[in-house]
Design an enzyme around this catalytic site. Structure first.
Site, mmCIF file in Angstrom:
data_model
loop_
_atom_site.group_PDB
_atom_site.id
_atom_site.type_symbol
_atom_site.label_atom_id
_atom_site.label_comp_id
_atom_site.label_asym_id
_atom_site.label_seq_id
_atom_site.Cartn_x
_atom_site.Cartn_y
_atom_site.Cartn_z
ATOM 1 N N GLU A 1 -5.890 -48.076 1.187
ATOM 2 C CA GLU A 1 -5.614 -48.226 2.684
ATOM 3 C C GLU A 1 -6.080 -47.205 3.460
ATOM 4 O OE1 GLU A 1 -4.196 -47.972 5.913
ATOM 5 O OE2 GLU A 1 -2.081 -47.409 5.223
ATOM 6 N N CYS B 1 -3.332 -45.482 11.547
ATOM 7 C CA CYS B 1 -4.587 -46.173 11.007
ATOM 8 C C CYS B 1 -4.709 -47.653 11.660
ATOM 9 C CB CYS B 1 -4.645 -46.192 9.722
ATOM 10 S SG CYS B 1 -2.870 -46.812 8.861
ATOM 11 N N LYS C 1 -0.010 -36.414 -4.481
ATOM 12 C CA LYS C 1 -0.530 -35.189 -3.649
ATOM 13 C C LYS C 1 -0.452 -35.359 -2.362
ATOM 14 C CE LYS C 1 -4.613 -34.147 -2.059
ATOM 15 N NZ LYS C 1 -4.295 -33.202 -0.908
ATOM 16 N N SER D 1 -8.998 -41.706 4.812
ATOM 17 C CA SER D 1 -10.491 -42.141 5.478
ATOM 18 C C SER D 1 -11.390 -43.192 4.530
ATOM 19 C CB SER D 1 -11.321 -40.958 5.774
ATOM 20 O OG SER D 1 -11.704 -40.243 4.556
ATOM 21 N N GLU E 1 -13.424 -44.735 14.206
ATOM 22 C CA GLU E 1 -12.087 -44.472 14.193
ATOM 23 C C GLU E 1 -12.196 -43.036 14.710
ATOM 24 O OE1 GLU E 1 -10.054 -43.844 10.647
ATOM 25 O OE2 GLU E 1 -8.352 -44.919 11.339
#
Ligand code: NDP
Length: 485
Positions: free
Chosen positions: A265, A299, A191, A244, A396
């Site tokens: 991850e 990331c 997806k 996330s 982040e």
């Protein structure tokens, strides 16, 4: 013109747009299930836009739970009847074929990625797409050598993998997921993110062009609910997720006790550490590449710059001078360094956190540049006077925003760098090899770059500690996630 006059004249770059004629975007897309394009059972669809112009690019199907079920069943059938029975060398040949088609259609893929994601063509053309092909070549080579990968003789695949990817590197994350899965003998349902589905759909066409057996790769488009339906489907054996930390934690909870193998991850807040003996110009390039590459939607971005106090003034001055030369604008212009923010939602988040930075007392500096009228834009921004307690030093931001802190000793740099819930990456800039090794040993980060930043290679494992997730992708290590070991 007098020589003196010429010296003061500024020569602007002429526009150098890449043509979009090479891409053929269909008005609407179905789901790619069992090797065919099918309509979603409930008929729902959504629009994908270009974040740099807000132009609607296409209408894309939204897969419901019934569609996810169809895709998982197609993947299972392909696994049971074809893919798990195929000699490993034959699997490898399919991957080589896909890799070569990716190279042949590289320009088309790069233009489409820049249109749908907003990233500069310079990056999609020179970084993303070449890495995508490299990932397929690398794992094509592994397909018939799994006996020698260090996981025992004849390691077995897991079965059907459910893979959910984010919007920051749509095609590259697809390659990180699909290439090792297929090489190990699994079939997949993937997806893509809601805002960037188009290159995954073009990849489906590439699977058809490569004559990949139907059902080996299935692409279901949709939003978070589609991802959840896939992850929670009882028919999958493996979940691979990049995104996330918040959603990663939800997935860890929902898969606990199911027996599904999971790799996550997740986010990061990497420290990019500059010592006073580092070559400043080189370090400044690394800082820019660390946080302003891909608009900071990375990331492992070096979003916390730790500068040794004695070098602070020199580094900051050089950094600001360099940032003033970056060009922000049309992602399809070959001169563009900074493209569009991927969505209004992400832009809002970047704005909010930047305002928090100011209200908590950090000093904000922004490159003076004109922002286009349409689309989602945020200029490169640097915060100084940041303390470890500030939210911009802990959370982040996932945008072109750098938080600068200082340190005096290597020990202090390590403590500050490790003072984060994340642990995905770090960078060290110094002239001393022994210090690099000492720092790399102490930093709790999956990747430590030395005198460089944001370098990726299919032979090198990538993954995090702590809230950055678990499992490794890339290289020999990346095979383990897709083998029953
Ligand atoms: P998400 O984690 O929500 O998205 C990642 C992928 O997961 C997308 O395909 C998303 O679908 C899907 N998804 C969303 N909810 C679920 C669920 N419950 N179960 C399964 N899959 C799900 O990230 P966002 O795009 O919402 O971004 C939010 C923040 O996350 C960003 O501001 C950034 O800070 C961080 N982020 C970090 C990334 C990283 O690589 N570290 C990558 C992306 C974001 P859909 O796109 O349709 O929502």
């Amino acid at each position: 013109m007098a020589v003196a006059d010429m010296g003061s004249k500024k020569f602007d770059y002429a526009p150098a747009p890449e043509s979009r004629a090479i891409v053929d975007i269909r008005p609407s897309y179905g789901l790619f299930i069992g090797g065919q394009w099918v309509d979603p059972t409930d008929g729902h669809a959504f629009k994908t836009i270009s974040p740099s112009s807000e132009e609607v690019l296409a209408e894309v199907s939204e897969a419901g739970p019934g569609d996810v079920d169809r895709a998982v069943k197609a993947a299972r059938k392909a696994y049971d009847t074809v893919w798990s029975k195929l000699p490993a060398r034959e699997r490898g040949k399919y991957l080589f074929r896909i890799a070569r088609i990716l190279q042949e259609r590289a320009r088309e893929l790069a233009v489409l990625e820049s249109l749908d994601n907003g990233k500069p063509i310079r990056e999609s053309r020179d970084v993303d797409v070449p890495l995508v092909a490299a990932w397929f070549f690398h794992y094509a080579g592994w397909a018939d050598k799994l006996d020698h990968a260090g996981f025992g003789t004849s390691p077995k695949p897991l079965g059907v993998a459910g893979q959910v990817i984010p919007w920051n590197f749509p095609l590259l994350m697809l390659a990180w997921k699909i290439a090792p899965a297929l090489a190990c003998g699994n079939t997949v349902v993937l997806k893509p993110a809601e805002t960037t589905p188009l290159t995954a759909l073009l990849f489906a066409e590439i699977c058809q062009q490569a004559d990949l057996p139907p059902g080996v790769v299935n692409i279901v488009t949709g939003a978070g609910d589609t991802g959840r339906a896939l992850v929670e489907h009882p028919g999958i054996d493996k979940v691979a997720f990049t995104g996330s930390t918040e959603v990663g934690k939800m997935i860890a909870r929902s898969t606990a006790g199911t027996g599904k193998k999971v790799t996550l991850e997740l986010g990061g807040k990497a420290a990019n550490i500059v010592f006073d003996d580092a070559p400043v110009d080189q370090a400044v390039e690394g800082i820019v590449n660390g946080i302003f590459f891909n608009q900071g939607h990375v990331c492992c971005a070096g979003s916390r710059l730790l500068v040794q106090e004695s070098a602070f003034d020199e580094v900051l001055e050089s950094l600001k001078r360099r940032l003033s030369t970056l060009r922000l604008g049309d992602p399809l212009d070959k001169n563009t360094d900074i493209g569009a923010i991927n969505s209004l939602e992400q832009l809002t988040r970047i704005r909010e956190l930047s305002e928090v930075g100011e209200s908590e007392g950090a000093a904000r500096w922004t490159v003076a540049c004109e922002l286009p009228d349409k689309g989602f834009w945020f200029p490169p921004t640097v915060f100084t006077g940041v303390s470890q307690a500030h939210r911009i030093a802990r959370e982040e931001i996932f945008g072109p925003v750098l938080s600068v802190l200082t340190f005096r000793t290597p020990q202090e740099a390590v403590e500050k760098a490790n003072n984060t819930p994340y642990g995905l990456s770090a960078g060290v800039w110094t002239d001393k090899g022994s210090r690099i090794l000492w720092m790399a040993d102490k930093l709790r980060a999956g990747v430590v770059w030395a005198n460089t930043f944001n370098r990726f290679d299919p032979t090198s494992p990538f993954g995090g500690y702590k809230e950055s997730g678990y499992g490794r992708e890339g290289g020999r290590h990346g095979l383990e996630a897709y083998l029953d070991v």
